[in-house]
Structure formats: structure tokens, C-alpha cells
Design an enzyme around this catalytic site. Structure first.
Site, short mmCIF file in Angstrom:
data_model
loop_
_atom_site.label_atom_id
_atom_site.label_comp_id
_atom_site.label_asym_id
_atom_site.label_seq_id
_atom_site.Cartn_x
_atom_site.Cartn_y
_atom_site.Cartn_z
N SER A 151 0.67 -1.08 0.03
CA SER A 151 -0.01 -0.10 0.11
C SER A 151 0.92 1.30 0.14
O SER A 151 0.29 2.30 -0.36
CB SER A 151 -0.92 0.10 1.24
OG SER A 151 -2.24 -1.02 0.96
N LYS A 154 0.29 3.85 -2.71
CA LYS A 154 -0.63 4.96 -2.79
C LYS A 154 0.21 6.44 -2.76
O LYS A 154 -0.43 7.23 -3.07
CB LYS A 154 -1.56 4.77 -1.65
CG LYS A 154 -2.60 3.59 -1.57
CD LYS A 154 -3.40 3.56 -0.51
CE LYS A 154 -4.42 2.19 -0.67
NZ LYS A 154 -3.87 1.06 -0.54
N SER A 319 -5.66 4.25 3.92
CA SER A 319 -5.28 3.27 2.98
C SER A 319 -6.43 2.82 2.41
O SER A 319 -6.45 1.78 2.33
CB SER A 319 -4.34 2.19 3.70
OG SER A 319 -3.64 1.52 2.66
#
Length: 482
Positions: A151, A154, A319
Site C-alpha cells: 500500500s 498509494k 489506506s
């Protein structure tokens, strides 16, 4: 030194300002946690300060602005750029620590080296630490090695979207009317709520000359193309990626995190819109069906998302996979590419390359980091965070203000329970099976703002790997590392 960024990130002269005492920072962080990092005034104040690129000599960065929901509210958050003090700060000036030294490579190696050797970090361990004020690399252990970021991806998605569209860009959801047919046209706003859809229905009904006449309803998702399902398939972490959805297609009352999702978010949104039209005096005959609005159909009503800077902050703090995939497609649309997984991948990579970031060997297969085909280096993410602190790139500031605060907010709210880095570490987390990553900023014991990225692949104990990464960030925060 390990090198400098290229021309897009020129070295900057800056004296360093120390953070406030821990107690004050904790109070500020709690306020930020309660308000939500995208609800306070810090983002606007910092962006305006960076855009102006003026150093006034005032070391007090605790700026205030109205809260998003309450015009009278004022919230503080830890000043993520507090260590980038005025260049002309005089020795002894209140609130400034002039000439704070940079950590050395050897000093950082002393504290990070033993932790990097911890077996919990699996078969691939990489680290990169950069100085934000000067834009110089300070420490690296396999910093250029590509790894799966999970993640942390991102950050790349947010950077590409903010660079391509700007933090003030808003995503529109509109209605168009042709004859007796109303078209609900999705623009790719994953944050569209049921209340906003009701407002769109109300405005559409008001615009129609005869509220009592029957209309047919079509919904248009043509802004996106390609498969709507992520390669991971049906998953509570992500709804089908379609240009029209309400509340991220969630089937419960949750606002973030895993949740059951609609298999057809666009159809569900259209059915809800038909109900809303009926509530406001417009009868919809027959079921809503998919259909592209004619080019000559005029816009009847519109609702907009929050500014992209706010949306990006929300994505990072929680997230949020849905927001990430939609922002990647917005980059594709801005670049004139197909708004699909493939088109977004190419568009994001090209936009990041335009920022002079080290994208060679990197892959951005999706926007969320759920795809194991995503690859980038620790140096890439550390330099990306340096760029976000660069006054020449104020549009990237939400990448810093949206980072979770250790021990207080978002995906870091339950980490750093021992208090070692609580309030001082701000970082984006990344977790997949066998993958643990952490990238963010710390202010070290001397008041120097540092950007870091730590990546571990091939891990077998998720919790142990997370604890080691947290110890690494805390170690940098606690030491002067000289």
C-alpha cells in the site's frame, strides 16, 4: 553522501526548527486524530505557505484555518514541515534551532544496520533516508533495489494525481437530459455519498419543466474502460472499479476498511438515484439501464467531490483502496489514455517520470498496491517524500499532511504502543502476505526533517516485521545519528 535528486528537486538552503515538547505534540496529534487530517486547516495553510515560497523568519508554523465541517472550528496537527524553518533564522531566535546538523551516513548505519539484519524482515530488506531541507541522500541499504511496496504504492498514485490535476481539482457527477431520458453520468468519484446523490436528484428535478412527467433513467459509466474487477478478484478490500458508485459500493455503514461490496456499484447507484428522483416528484418508468449519454445532451445538474488534495489525504490516512484506484484512472483521463488498469499504469508512470523521480525498473500495475506486480525502490519513495516537502512542488503537500500519525491516526493508530515514536513518526504503511513496508517522515533529535522508506519482502511474521520497521523509524527519530 549518497547523491542528490536531479534538477526537479534543487537543493534548498534551510535552517531547522525544533518540534515542540512531546506533551504539546501529543495534544496536537490527538486533535488531528479527532478531526481527521483532511478536516483541519493545516493542509490549506501549508499549501498556501509553500505556494508563496516566502520565508518570513517566523519559526511558528502552527497556522490555523476553519475546519471543513464547522466554520468556527480550529484544529492543530503536528507541523509536518516544522523542521523546514526560515533560512534567515538567527541563533537564539525563539522557536528556531539554527544550523541543526544533518545525520551522517555512519551514524544512521549504526542505528539502522542492526535492525535491518533482523530476521523478521525476510529475504529482501531495503532502506533509504534523505534530508528534506537539502534534498540530499543520507543513508541507503540496497536503496535502488526494486521491491513490492504494497500500500505504500498509494504515495505514488497520490503524487501522480496531484501533479497531473492539482490539489484543487474536483471530480464531477452530472445528470444530462435528452427528451424524456435522464442520464446519470459518473465521473469517477468514489467518495460520492447517498446524501450528495439526493442533492443531485433534487437539483435535477428542479431543472425539469414538469416534475410529474415520467422519465426513463440511464446511467453512463463510459468515463472508464476495461475490466472493472481488480486482478485479486472479488474482495472486501475493493469494490469493482466503475465510474459511478455511492459510498464505495459498501453494503454496510462503514466508511473505511474492508467491507462487503456491491457486485454492481453503478447499477446500485442508479437504482438509488431513481428512488431519489421519485422522492422529489419525478417518476421513473421502468428499471434504470446502462447507456451512454448523447453528446448533445445538455448538463442539467452536478455535484462535485471534495478537492483532490483532501481526497488524497483521506486515501493515505485510511489506506483507501477504492480512492487509490480511482485517482489512478483520473491520471489516465488527464493524460488522454484509456481509464483502465493498463492505461492508468502507463499514465501514472509517465507522470512520476515527469517529476524526475527514479522510475527506471518500477512498475505501477494498479493504484492501490494490492497487485504484486507493483515494484519500486526505497530510494524512489524517499525521494518522492522529499519532493512533497519541496517549495517548488506545493501541489504535492497533501502527501505529507495525509500521512498517518504514529500512535494516533489512520493505519498507525494502533502501532507504536510503546510510545517510542508516537506523534513523531508520520508514515504510510504497506502490508501484503510476505510484504511489509513503511515510508514517511520523522524529525530527528536535532530537529532535522528526514524522509525515509523501509521495505521488506519475503517476511513470514507480519507482526514481527511491522515491529521492526516501527523500531527503525523510531530509532531515526530518537537519534542525531552523527
Amino acid at each position: 553522501m549518497l547523491g542528490r535528486p536531479r534538477a526537479s528537486f534543487p537543493p534548498r538552503t534551510g535552517r531547522l526548527t525544533a518540534l515542540s515538547a512531546l506533551s504539546g505534540l501529543v495534544i496536537a496529534a490527538v486533535a488531528a486524530s479527532l478531526a481527521g487530517p483532511w478536516d483541519n486547516g493545516q493542509r490549506t495553510a501549508e499549501r498556501e505557505r509553500a505556494a508563496a515560497q516566502v520565508r518570513t523568519g517566523d519559526a511558528d508554523h502552527a497556522e490555523k484555518a476553519p475546519g471543513r465541517d464547522d466554520p468556527q472550528a480550529r484544529h492543530h496537527a503536528p507541523e509536518v514541515l516544522a523542521a523546514l524553518g526560515p533560512a534567515d533564522a538567527a541563533p537564539g531566535q525563539t522557536g528556531a534551532r539554527a544550523g541543526a546538523p544533518r545525520p551522517t551516513e555512519a551514524g544512521l548505519a549504526d542505528v539502522l544496520g542492526p535492525l535491518l539484519r533482523d530476521r523478521s524482515l525476510g529475504s529482501l530488506r531495503a532502506a533509504s533516508v534523505w534530508d528534506v531541507a537539502s534534498g540530499e541522500g543520507l543513508y541507503g541499504s540496497r536503496p535502488g533495489t526494486s521491491a513490492i511496496p504494497a500500500s505504500v504504492t498509494k504515495l505514488a498514485t497520490g503524487a501522480a494525481a496531484l501533479s497531473a490535476l492539482g490539489p484543487d481539482h474536483r471530480i464531477a457527477t452530472v445528470t444530462r437530459v435528452k427528451g424524456s431520458t435522464v442520464y446519470l453520468v459518473g465521473g469517477g468519484d468514489p467518495t460520492l455519498t447517498a446524501a450528495e446523490l439526493d442533492q443531485l436528484a433534487k437539483d435535477t428535478a428542479r431543472a425539469l419543466k414538469n416534475k410529474d412527467k415520467e422519465v426513463t433513467l440511464r446511467y453512463d459509466t463510459s468515463a472508464y474502460s476495461g475490466p472493472v474487477r481488480h486482478p485479486i478478484g472479488v474482495n472486501d478490500n475493493l469494490a469493482p472499479v466503475t465510474a459511478l458508485m455511492v459510498d464505495e459500493g459498501r453494503l454496510d455503514d462503514s466508511t473505511h476498511g474492508p467491507a462487503p461490496r456491491s457486485g454492481d456499484p453503478a447499477g446500485a447507484a442508479a437504482r438509488l438515484f431513481a428512488e431519489k428522483l421519485g422522492k422529489h416528484g419525478v417518476k421513473v418508468s421502468g428499471p434504470a439501464r446502462s447507456g451512454q449519454a448523447p453528446k448533445k445532451a445538455g448538463q442539467t445538474a452536478v455535484v462535485y467531490s471534495a478537492p483532490l488534495g483532501i481526497v488524497a489525504e483521506r486515501m493515505l490516512t485510511n489506506s483507501d483502496n477504492d480512492i487509490a484506484e480511482h485517482l489512478a484512472r483520473q491520471v489516465a483521463i488527464a493524460a488522454g489514455r484509456a481509464a483502465s488498469f493498463s492505461g492508468a499504469s502507463k499514465a501514472v508512470a509517465a507522470e512520476l517520470a515527469s517529476l524526475d523521480l527514479p522510475v527506471k525498473g518500477a512498475s505501477f500495475a494498479d493504484g492501490s498496491g494490492l497487485n504484486r506486480r507493483d515494484h519500486a525502490s526505497a530510494e524512489f519513495y524517499a525521494r518522492l517524500l522529499v519532493a512533497a516537502g519541496d517549495p517548488d512542488h506545493p501541489e504535492l503537500r497533501p502527501l505529507l499532511t495525509g500521512l498517518p500519525i504514529a500512535g494516533f491516526s489512520g493505519t498507525l493508530d494502533e502501532r507504536y504502543a510503546d510510545g517510542s515514536g508516537a506523534g513523531f513518526v508520520r508514515a504510510k504503511t504497506g502490508t501484503l502476505t510476505g510484504v511489509n513496508t513503511l515510508a514517511g517522515t520523522v524529525v530527528d533529535a536535532d530537529g532535522r526533517l528526514l524522509a525515509f522508506a523501509f521495505m521488506a519482502n519475503g517476511t513470514t511474521d507480519r507482526d514481527a516485521a511491522q515491529r521492526t520497521l516501527d523500531k527503525m523509524a523510531s530509532a531515526v527519530a530518537k537519534c542525531g545519528c552523527r
